[in-house]
Design a protein around this motif. Structure first.
Motif, mmCIF file in Angstrom:
data_model
loop_
_atom_site.group_PDB
_atom_site.id
_atom_site.type_symbol
_atom_site.label_atom_id
_atom_site.label_comp_id
_atom_site.label_asym_id
_atom_site.label_seq_id
_atom_site.Cartn_x
_atom_site.Cartn_y
_atom_site.Cartn_z
ATOM 1 N N ARG A 236 48.452 9.182 60.535
ATOM 2 C CA ARG A 236 47.159 8.854 61.149
ATOM 3 C C ARG A 236 46.754 9.924 62.169
ATOM 4 O O ARG A 236 45.576 10.296 62.263
ATOM 5 C CB ARG A 236 47.240 7.488 61.841
ATOM 6 C CG ARG A 236 47.270 6.296 60.913
ATOM 7 C CD ARG A 236 47.242 5.011 61.732
ATOM 8 N NE ARG A 236 47.559 3.835 60.935
ATOM 9 C CZ ARG A 236 48.557 2.995 61.200
ATOM 10 N NH1 ARG A 236 49.344 3.192 62.253
ATOM 11 N NH2 ARG A 236 48.771 1.940 60.428
ATOM 12 N N ARG A 239 45.451 12.974 60.374
ATOM 13 C CA ARG A 239 44.114 12.673 59.839
ATOM 14 C C ARG A 239 43.074 12.704 60.962
ATOM 15 O O ARG A 239 41.992 13.293 60.820
ATOM 16 C CB ARG A 239 44.123 11.294 59.164
ATOM 17 C CG ARG A 239 42.755 10.748 58.760
ATOM 18 C CD ARG A 239 42.081 11.592 57.714
ATOM 19 N NE ARG A 239 40.749 11.076 57.355
ATOM 20 C CZ ARG A 239 39.780 11.813 56.853
ATOM 21 N NH1 ARG A 239 39.966 13.105 56.647
ATOM 22 N NH2 ARG A 239 38.620 11.278 56.544
ATOM 23 N N GLU A 240 43.422 12.110 62.079
ATOM 24 C CA GLU A 240 42.535 12.049 63.242
ATOM 25 C C GLU A 240 42.230 13.459 63.770
ATOM 26 O O GLU A 240 41.077 13.794 64.068
ATOM 27 C CB GLU A 240 43.230 11.210 64.323
ATOM 28 C CG GLU A 240 42.424 10.849 65.537
ATOM 29 C CD GLU A 240 43.258 10.016 66.508
ATOM 30 O OE1 GLU A 240 43.122 10.261 67.717
ATOM 31 O OE2 GLU A 240 44.043 9.162 66.059
ATOM 32 N N ALA A 407 46.126 11.817 52.332
ATOM 33 C CA ALA A 407 45.776 11.029 53.509
ATOM 34 C C ALA A 407 45.023 11.860 54.540
ATOM 35 O O ALA A 407 44.015 11.414 55.098
ATOM 36 C CB ALA A 407 47.037 10.430 54.130
ATOM 37 N N GLY A 410 41.537 12.585 53.555
ATOM 38 C CA GLY A 410 40.683 11.408 53.446
ATOM 39 C C GLY A 410 40.496 10.893 52.027
ATOM 40 O O GLY A 410 39.642 10.048 51.776
ATOM 41 N N LYS A 412 42.784 9.204 50.500
ATOM 42 C CA LYS A 412 43.395 7.883 50.609
ATOM 43 C C LYS A 412 43.492 7.557 52.086
ATOM 44 O O LYS A 412 43.492 8.464 52.929
ATOM 45 C CB LYS A 412 44.817 7.869 50.018
ATOM 46 C CG LYS A 412 44.922 8.069 48.524
ATOM 47 C CD LYS A 412 46.394 7.976 48.089
ATOM 48 C CE LYS A 412 46.558 8.107 46.583
ATOM 49 N NZ LYS A 412 47.987 7.975 46.160
ATOM 50 N N THR A 413 43.622 6.284 52.412
ATOM 51 C CA THR A 413 43.942 5.942 53.795
ATOM 52 C C THR A 413 45.418 6.249 54.015
ATOM 53 O O THR A 413 46.206 6.282 53.053
ATOM 54 C CB THR A 413 43.701 4.459 54.085
ATOM 55 O OG1 THR A 413 44.645 3.673 53.330
ATOM 56 C CG2 THR A 413 42.274 4.043 53.736
ATOM 57 N N GLU A 415 47.594 4.320 55.115
ATOM 58 C CA GLU A 415 48.357 3.158 54.646
ATOM 59 C C GLU A 415 48.526 3.185 53.129
ATOM 60 O O GLU A 415 49.618 2.934 52.603
ATOM 61 C CB GLU A 415 47.650 1.870 55.073
ATOM 62 C CG GLU A 415 47.657 1.606 56.575
ATOM 63 C CD GLU A 415 46.626 2.430 57.342
ATOM 64 O OE1 GLU A 415 46.705 2.428 58.580
ATOM 65 O OE2 GLU A 415 45.761 3.090 56.711
ATOM 66 N N GLU A 416 47.457 3.517 52.412
ATOM 67 C CA GLU A 416 47.530 3.596 50.949
ATOM 68 C C GLU A 416 48.476 4.705 50.509
ATOM 69 O O GLU A 416 49.292 4.527 49.593
ATOM 70 C CB GLU A 416 46.131 3.860 50.368
ATOM 71 C CG GLU A 416 45.177 2.686 50.455
ATOM 72 C CD GLU A 416 43.745 3.070 50.142
ATOM 73 O OE1 GLU A 416 42.936 2.152 49.890
ATOM 74 O OE2 GLU A 416 43.414 4.286 50.131
#
Length: 431
Positions: A236, A239-240, A407, A410, A412-413, A415-416
Motif C-alpha cells: 500500500r 502504491r501511495e 498493485a 493500480g 489490482k488493489t 489486497e487483490e
C-alpha cells in the motif's frame, strides 16, 4: 579380486608427469586460459575498487592468471551458473550464489567444500560470522564460502531533506513516508526529485518495507503470509508513493546501478538499498553530493516501539562455489581462500562490501572511516534473510514481482494482488 598391486610403465610415467605438473602448480593450470568468475557486478566492483584496492591482483600475479569477470543480474546469474554446472564440463572456475540459491538442487551441481576446509583451511574461520557459513550448507555439507553480506539500510540526501525543512532523518517508517512525499519536487536547478527509489518491487526490496512492521513474504516454516497486514502495509505504501509521484514512474525497469545514479545525481531523496552503497552514492568522482548522503538502519514502525531498535530488515549474503564439473578446483579453492582472507575482507569492505568477518568491524581503518558501521551492526542484531531457501524460490520471486507491480501500477488493489500471490505461491512451498 584381480586388482593389480603394481604400476605398469604407462601408469608410472603418468604419475611422474602428474607430480611434475603438480610441482608447477597454478602456472601449468593457467595455460588453460583466464580464470573465469561468474558473478553479480557488485562483487567485481567491491573486489577491484580504488579505496581498498584490487584484492585479486596479488593472487592473479602469483598464479600467473588473468581474471575474467562475467557479470549478470541475480536471476540471470543463477540461470547461467546452474546451467554451466549441469554440463559435462565447464570453463567456469568460481561462481557466486546468493543464500536463497543454496537449495537441495545445488548440492548436485557444486563441489562440497568440507574436505578443502579441513586440509587447507580458510584464515581464522571462526572469525567469519557463523550464521553466514551455516546459511551456505545443504544437508550438512558446505557448498559455498560467504564473501559479502548486504544488510539493508535507508540512504538519505541530507541536502535535499534540508531543502524541504527536515533537519534529521526519519525515526519511524511513518516519518519516512511523510518525508518521501514532501521531498518529491523540482529543485531550483531543474532536477526532478522522487522521495524514495528502489530497484523495482522485487521481493527483496519490498521486504525491507514490510519488515518495518515485522512482516514477511514467506516464513521460515514455509507459509506464504503476503496477504497479512505487514506486507499489505508495504505494498500500500508503494502504491501511495507512486500515486503521489514520490516513487519512480519507471520503477519496474530500474536496476541497482540505475538507483546508484539517481542518488548520485540527486534525482532521489532516499533509497532502500544495501548499506555498502553509501560509498558509491558519495563517490566524489561521480556524485554531485559527496559526503551528503547518509545511511541509517531502516526505521521501524511506531507500532513496534520498544520491540526493535531498528526494523529487522533483510540481510542477504553471497558466497563462492566451485562447479562439480570445473577443471581447476584446487586453483579455484586458492582463489576463494585469497578472497576471504582478513586483509582481503578489510580491503573489500573499504571498497563498499559488507564484510563477512567480525574482525573487520573491530578494525579502525574500517569502523573509523565507514560512517554507517554502527548502524549496520544495529541491523545485524535483528536482520533476517528475506525468505528461506527452497527449490522454487526463484519462481516465487517472479510471482511476487508480477503481483506487486500490478498493485503499485493500480491494475489490482494491494489486497487483490497479495491474495492472488498467496494462492499462487503456497503450492510451490515444501510441505
Amino acid at each position: 579380486m584381480g586388482q593389480r598391486t603394481t604400476l605398469d610403465r604407462r601408469q608410472f610415467g603418468a604419475g611422474i608427469l602428474g607430480l611434475s605438473f603438480a610441482g608447477l602448480g597454478s602456472t601449468a593450470q593457467a595455460q588453460n586460459g583466464p580464470f573465469n568468475v561468474f558473478t553479480h557486478r557488485v562483487m567485481q566492483t567491491v573486489s577491484t575498487g580504488a579505496q581498498g584496492g584490487d584484492i585479486t591482483k596479488d593472487w592473479a600475479q602469483k598464479n600467473g592468471v588473468t581474471i575474467q569477470w562475467t557479470t549478470f543480474d541475480t536471476g540471470p546469474l543463477q540461470e547461467r551458473l546452474f546451467r554451466e554446472a549441469s554440463l559435462g564440463e565447464t570453463s567456469v572456475d568460481v561462481g557466486f550464489v546468493v543464500n536463497t540459491q543454496v537449495v537441495p538442487r545445488a548440492a548436485t551441481l557444486f563441489e562440497p567444500l568440507d574436505d578443502y576446509l579441513k586440509k587447507d583451511p580458510l584464515e581464522d574461520p571462526a572469525d567469519i560470522f557463523p550464521g553466514l557459513m551455516q546459511g551456505m550448507k545443504v544437508a550438512g555439507k558446505q557448498l559455498a564460502v560467504p564473501f559479502r553480506h548486504a544488510s539493508s539500510g535507508l540512504h538519505y540526501n541530507e541536502e535535499i531533506l534540508a531543502e524541504k525543512g527536515f533537519s534529521k532523518p526519519p525515526a519511524t517508517i511513518e516519518e519516512m513516508i511523510e518525508i518521501a512525499k514532501a521531498c518529491s519536487y523540482r529543485r531550483a536547478d531543474g532536477t526532478q526529485v522522487v522521495g524514495l527509489c528502489t530497484p523495482g518491487v522485487t521481493y527483496p526490496n519490498v521486504i525491507d518495507l514490510a519488515r518495518a512492521w515485522d512482516g514477511d513474504f514467506i516464513t521460515p516454516d514455509f507459509k506464504c503470509v503476503a496477504d497479512r497486514p505487514p506486507m499489505l502495509n508495504a505494498v500500500r505504501t508503494l502504491r501511495e508513493l507512486f500515486q503521489a509521484n514520490a516513487f519512480p514512474r519507471n520503477f519496474a525497469t530500474l536496476s541497482p546501478e540505475d538507483v546508484n545514479v539517481w542518488m548520485q545525481q540527486g534525482r532521489a531523496a532516499m533509497s532502500l538499498q544495501s548499506m555498502g552503497r553509501n560509498r558509491i552514492y558519495n563517490d566524489p568522482q561521480k556524485s554531485k553530493f559527496p559526503g551528503k548522503i547518509k545511511t541509517i538502519a531502516v526505521p521501524a514502525s511506531k507500532t513496534l516501539a520498544g520491540k526493535y531498535e531498528a526494523a529487522p530488515a533483510k540481510v542477504e549474503f553471497w558466497g563462492m562455489v566451485i562447479p562439480k564439473n570445473a577443471k581447476r578446483k584446487d586453483l579455484a579453492w586458492s582463489f576463494i581462500k585469497a578472497m576471504t582472507s582478513k586483509e582481503a575482507t578489510l580491503k573489500a569492505a573499504l571498497n563498499g562490501n559488507g564484510p563477512v568477518r567480525a574482525s573487520t568491524y573491530a578494525d579502525q581503518s574500517f569502523a573509523g572511516t565507514v560512517p554507517y558501521a554502527a548502524e549496520e551492526l544495529k541491523v545485524l542484531k535483528v536482520a533476517r534473510v528475506p525468505l528461506p531457501a527452497f527449490d522454487e524460490a526463484a519462481r516465487a520471486g517472479d510471482l511476487f514481482k508480477e503481483e506487486a507491480e500490478a498493485a503499485v501500477l493500480g491494475m489490482k488493489t494491494p489486497e487483490e494482488a497479495m491474495a492472488s500471490l498467496v494462492k499462487r505461491v503456497q503450492p510451490l512451498l515444501p510441505a
